[in-house]
Scaffold this motif. Structure first.
Motif, PDB file in Angstrom:
ATOM      1  N   TRP A 128       1.751  19.367  -3.364  1.00  0.00           N
ATOM      2  CA  TRP A 128       1.574  18.410  -2.279  1.00  0.00           C
ATOM      3  C   TRP A 128       2.665  17.354  -2.380  1.00  0.00           C
ATOM      4  CZ3 TRP A 128       0.122  13.262  -3.626  1.00  0.00           C
ATOM      5  CH2 TRP A 128      -0.236  13.083  -4.967  1.00  0.00           C
ATOM      6  N   TRP A 129       2.798  16.547  -1.326  1.00  0.00           N
ATOM      7  CA  TRP A 129       3.836  15.519  -1.250  1.00  0.00           C
ATOM      8  C   TRP A 129       3.212  14.134  -1.287  1.00  0.00           C
ATOM      9  CZ3 TRP A 129       8.605  17.558  -1.481  1.00  0.00           C
ATOM     10  CH2 TRP A 129       8.796  18.872  -1.025  1.00  0.00           C
ATOM     11  N   GLU A 130       3.769  13.280  -2.097  1.00  0.00           N
ATOM     12  CA  GLU A 130       3.331  11.882  -2.166  1.00  0.00           C
ATOM     13  C   GLU A 130       4.413  11.009  -1.541  1.00  0.00           C
ATOM     14  OE1 GLU A 130       1.798   8.528  -5.411  1.00  0.00           O
ATOM     15  OE2 GLU A 130       2.653  10.437  -6.100  1.00  0.00           O
ATOM     16  N   TYR A 131       3.993  10.075  -0.667  1.00  0.00           N
ATOM     17  CA  TYR A 131       4.938   9.182  -0.003  1.00  0.00           C
ATOM     18  C   TYR A 131       4.601   7.733  -0.340  1.00  0.00           C
ATOM     19  CZ  TYR A 131       5.898  13.347   2.779  1.00  0.00           C
ATOM     20  OH  TYR A 131       6.228  14.616   3.173  1.00  0.00           O
ATOM     21  N   VAL A 132       5.568   7.045  -0.907  1.00  0.00           N
ATOM     22  CA  VAL A 132       5.420   5.625  -1.219  1.00  0.00           C
ATOM     23  C   VAL A 132       6.344   4.860  -0.284  1.00  0.00           C
ATOM     24  CG1 VAL A 132       5.582   3.847  -2.988  1.00  0.00           C
ATOM     25  CG2 VAL A 132       4.937   6.183  -3.636  1.00  0.00           C
ATOM     26  N   TYR A 133       5.764   4.112   0.637  1.00  0.00           N
ATOM     27  CA  TYR A 133       6.550   3.334   1.596  1.00  0.00           C
ATOM     28  C   TYR A 133       7.002   2.044   0.918  1.00  0.00           C
ATOM     29  CZ  TYR A 133       5.273   6.448   5.392  1.00  0.00           C
ATOM     30  OH  TYR A 133       5.146   7.543   6.211  1.00  0.00           O
ATOM     31  N   ASP A 134       8.297   1.941   0.672  1.00  0.00           N
ATOM     32  CA  ASP A 134       8.834   0.812  -0.087  1.00  0.00           C
ATOM     33  C   ASP A 134       9.164  -0.386   0.802  1.00  0.00           C
ATOM     34  OD1 ASP A 134       8.835   2.291  -2.569  1.00  0.00           O
ATOM     35  OD2 ASP A 134      10.544   3.390  -1.776  1.00  0.00           O
ATOM     36  N   LYS A 135      10.022  -0.178   1.813  1.00  0.00           N
ATOM     37  CA  LYS A 135      10.459  -1.299   2.652  1.00  0.00           C
ATOM     38  C   LYS A 135      10.652  -0.842   4.091  1.00  0.00           C
ATOM     39  CE  LYS A 135      12.986  -4.088  -0.766  1.00  0.00           C
ATOM     40  NZ  LYS A 135      14.288  -4.723  -1.084  1.00  0.00           N
ATOM     41  N   TYR A 136      10.441  -1.785   5.009  1.00  0.00           N
ATOM     42  CA  TYR A 136      10.741  -1.552   6.417  1.00  0.00           C
ATOM     43  C   TYR A 136      11.194  -2.868   7.026  1.00  0.00           C
ATOM     44  CZ  TYR A 136      10.168  -0.318  11.357  1.00  0.00           C
ATOM     45  OH  TYR A 136      10.380  -0.087  12.694  1.00  0.00           O
ATOM     46  N   GLY A 138      13.336  -4.808   5.906  1.00  0.00           N
ATOM     47  CA  GLY A 138      13.519  -5.790   4.845  1.00  0.00           C
ATOM     48  C   GLY A 138      12.242  -6.292   4.213  1.00  0.00           C
ATOM     49  N   GLN A 139      11.075  -5.844   4.673  1.00  0.00           N
ATOM     50  CA  GLN A 139       9.799  -6.303   4.130  1.00  0.00           C
ATOM     51  C   GLN A 139       9.219  -5.256   3.185  1.00  0.00           C
ATOM     52  OE1 GLN A 139       7.219  -7.278   7.388  1.00  0.00           O
ATOM     53  NE2 GLN A 139       8.484  -8.973   8.105  1.00  0.00           N
ATOM     54  N   ASP A 140       8.712  -5.719   2.037  1.00  0.00           N
ATOM     55  CA  ASP A 140       8.072  -4.815   1.086  1.00  0.00           C
ATOM     56  C   ASP A 140       6.752  -4.302   1.658  1.00  0.00           C
ATOM     57  OD1 ASP A 140      10.122  -5.183  -0.725  1.00  0.00           O
ATOM     58  OD2 ASP A 140       9.123  -6.846  -1.745  1.00  0.00           O
ATOM     59  N   LEU A 141       6.466  -3.027   1.438  1.00  0.00           N
ATOM     60  CA  LEU A 141       5.260  -2.419   1.991  1.00  0.00           C
ATOM     61  C   LEU A 141       4.253  -2.060   0.904  1.00  0.00           C
ATOM     62  CD1 LEU A 141       6.868  -0.068   4.684  1.00  0.00           C
ATOM     63  CD2 LEU A 141       5.813  -2.313   5.024  1.00  0.00           C
ATOM     64  N   GLY A 142       4.635  -1.179  -0.032  1.00  0.00           N
ATOM     65  CA  GLY A 142       3.714  -0.766  -1.082  1.00  0.00           C
ATOM     66  C   GLY A 142       2.588   0.124  -0.596  1.00  0.00           C
ATOM     67  N   ILE A 143       2.815   0.864   0.487  1.00  0.00           N
ATOM     68  CA  ILE A 143       1.805   1.771   1.032  1.00  0.00           C
ATOM     69  C   ILE A 143       2.001   3.154   0.424  1.00  0.00           C
ATOM     70  CG2 ILE A 143       1.015   2.930   3.130  1.00  0.00           C
ATOM     71  CD1 ILE A 143       1.885   0.416   4.666  1.00  0.00           C
ATOM     72  N   ILE A 144       0.909   3.801   0.041  1.00  0.00           N
ATOM     73  CA  ILE A 144       0.971   5.145  -0.534  1.00  0.00           C
ATOM     74  C   ILE A 144       0.102   6.081   0.293  1.00  0.00           C
ATOM     75  CG2 ILE A 144       0.542   6.569  -2.565  1.00  0.00           C
ATOM     76  CD1 ILE A 144       0.849   4.069  -4.278  1.00  0.00           C
ATOM     77  N   ALA A 276      -3.532  12.502  -8.182  1.00  0.00           N
ATOM     78  CA  ALA A 276      -3.819  13.275  -6.977  1.00  0.00           C
ATOM     79  C   ALA A 276      -3.611  12.382  -5.747  1.00  0.00           C
ATOM     80  CB  ALA A 276      -5.247  13.810  -7.034  1.00  0.00           C
ATOM     81  N   PRO A 277      -3.694  12.944  -4.546  1.00  0.00           N
ATOM     82  CA  PRO A 277      -3.418  12.156  -3.338  1.00  0.00           C
ATOM     83  C   PRO A 277      -4.285  10.914  -3.204  1.00  0.00           C
ATOM     84  CG  PRO A 277      -3.430  14.482  -2.806  1.00  0.00           C
ATOM     85  CD  PRO A 277      -3.885  14.383  -4.235  1.00  0.00           C
ATOM     86  N   ASP A 278      -3.681   9.866  -2.662  1.00  0.00           N
ATOM     87  CA  ASP A 278      -4.385   8.630  -2.323  1.00  0.00           C
ATOM     88  C   ASP A 278      -5.311   8.930  -1.142  1.00  0.00           C
ATOM     89  OD1 ASP A 278      -4.915   6.073  -0.896  1.00  0.00           O
ATOM     90  OD2 ASP A 278      -3.600   5.224  -2.428  1.00  0.00           O
ATOM     91  N   LEU A 279      -6.594   8.568  -1.278  1.00  0.00           N
ATOM     92  CA  LEU A 279      -7.591   8.893  -0.257  1.00  0.00           C
ATOM     93  C   LEU A 279      -7.987   7.694   0.594  1.00  0.00           C
ATOM     94  CD1 LEU A 279     -10.005  11.183  -2.337  1.00  0.00           C
ATOM     95  CD2 LEU A 279      -8.038  11.847  -0.937  1.00  0.00           C
ATOM     96  N   THR A 280      -7.292   6.575   0.466  1.00  0.00           N
ATOM     97  CA  THR A 280      -7.709   5.345   1.145  1.00  0.00           C
ATOM     98  C   THR A 280      -7.879   5.548   2.648  1.00  0.00           C
ATOM     99  OG1 THR A 280      -6.508   4.073  -0.514  1.00  0.00           O
ATOM    100  CG2 THR A 280      -7.162   2.914   1.496  1.00  0.00           C
ATOM    101  N   HIS A 281      -6.947   6.291   3.261  1.00  0.00           N
ATOM    102  CA  HIS A 281      -7.016   6.560   4.703  1.00  0.00           C
ATOM    103  C   HIS A 281      -6.943   8.063   4.952  1.00  0.00           C
ATOM    104  CE1 HIS A 281      -6.784   2.314   5.736  1.00  0.00           C
ATOM    105  NE2 HIS A 281      -5.825   2.185   4.829  1.00  0.00           N
TER     106      HIS A 281
END
Length: 337
Positions: A128-136, A138-144, A276-281
């Protein structure tokens, strides 16, 4: 492969995966290079085969001839020609290849002026693929999140390049969405980079292009290109902690009491696993098991009961839960929007 993609997309037509329909500058550069190399090699083939056929016909032995034709040993002009010509062709192709390499391997630290770049770290796992959203912007995100990558389209003349940092958690993988960019490997202990940008909205599909084990063929890629407004709403939603629906409290308690918390993360709860995958959403995703099946209640029940009946060899075991426990868990997971 097409059947899997059709199932994962839930559509009635097969998605376009052709490199001949590029939707991003890197994919366009790769197509142009392919066409040029194909044209050069086709021309060489035609010349060589043409000379060969001409020689066979023109100098074929006739019945009336009983002697050998004149033998020619060495010709300086011919030897220079067949040495210099290939050298020039190889030199030309090397220059074009170098130019293409610079086009598809840009420096993520220097985005185009006036652009709004998105930075995402992609981690390949079995399977599976894990995606960590770092910046958009110029703003830090920290979304997984997992398996489904959402990116903004470059609307209104504003470029929105997507810069991916590629890593592997276990074995070699390869990230390949043909219409957006070329293949780039994810190698354990090494960090690679790639980029793309597009103004075309919609779903782009791809595939892990490096054999990585039993479920390599079922490690699909889904890239959703959203309008900037829709993407911002998606980001705002992903920033929120997991929903806490009072009607699903029993399922939540069961989830937190099981070993699920050792591997999965659900923000806002004590589940902080990273294996394992983040299940938050979870229910914001359209598919389960890296694009294998639709994310529906029935498929979720099958997955919780025994994941290996859907994805043979996957690393999540069956926990031997009763039917009632499975229903409680699925009721809770269905609230994670």
């Amino acid at each position: 492969m097409n059947g899997l993609i059709l199932l994962a997309d839930g559509a009635t037509s097969v998605q376009n995966l052709s490199i001949w329909s590029p939707a991003s500058p890197p994919a366009e550069s790769i197509r142009s290079l392919f066409i040029l190399v194909l044209a050069v090699t086709a021309a060489i083939f035609l010349v060589v085969e043409g000379v060969l056929l001409y020689s066979i016909v023109r100098f074929r032995r006739r019945r009336a001839e009983g002697t050998e034709p004149p033998q020619v040993y060495g010709s300086m002009p011919i030897e220079i020609a067949w040495t210099v010509a290939p050298m020039l062709i190889v030199f030309l192709l090397a220059l074009i290849l170098t130019r293409t390499e610079f086009e598809v391997r840009v420096n993520p630290d220097t985005p185009p002026p006036g652009s709004k770049p998105l930075y995402v770290t992609v981690i390949g796992h079995q399977w599976w693929w894990e995606y960590v959203y770092d910046k958009y912007e110029g703003q830090d995100l920290g979304i997984i999140t997992a398996n489904e990558l959402h990116v903004p389209a470059g609307d209104d003349g504003v470029p929105r390049p997507v810069y991916l940092t590629l890593k592997s958690a276990d074995v070699c993988h390869s990230f390949w969405v043909p219409r957006l960019a070329g293949k780039t490997d994810l190698i354990p202990g090494r960090t690679n980079h790639m980029w793309f940008q597009t103004s075309q909205h919609g779903l782009f599909l791809g595939q892990c292009a490096e054999y990585c084990g039993t479920q390599h063929a079922h490690m699909l890629l889904r890239v959703n290109v959203d309008s900037p407004e829709h993407f911002q709403r998606w980001l705002d939603s992903q920033r929120q902690p997991a929903a806490d629906d009072p009607a699903a409290r029993a399922g939540r308690g069961l989830f937190l009491s099981q070993s699920c918390v050792n591997c999965h993360r659900v923000r806002g709860t004590s589940a902080r696993g990273t294996y394992a995958p983040d299940l938050t959403h979870l229910m914001s995703r359209q598919t389960l098991a890296a694009g294998m099946v639709p994310n529906t209640r029935d498929q979720l029940q099958k997955w919780v009961t025994d994941p290996r009946q859907i994805k043979t060899g996957c690393l999540m075991p069956a926990f031997g839960l009763s039917g009632q426990q499975v229903d409680l868990l699925v009721n809770y997971l269905m609230t994670l929007n």
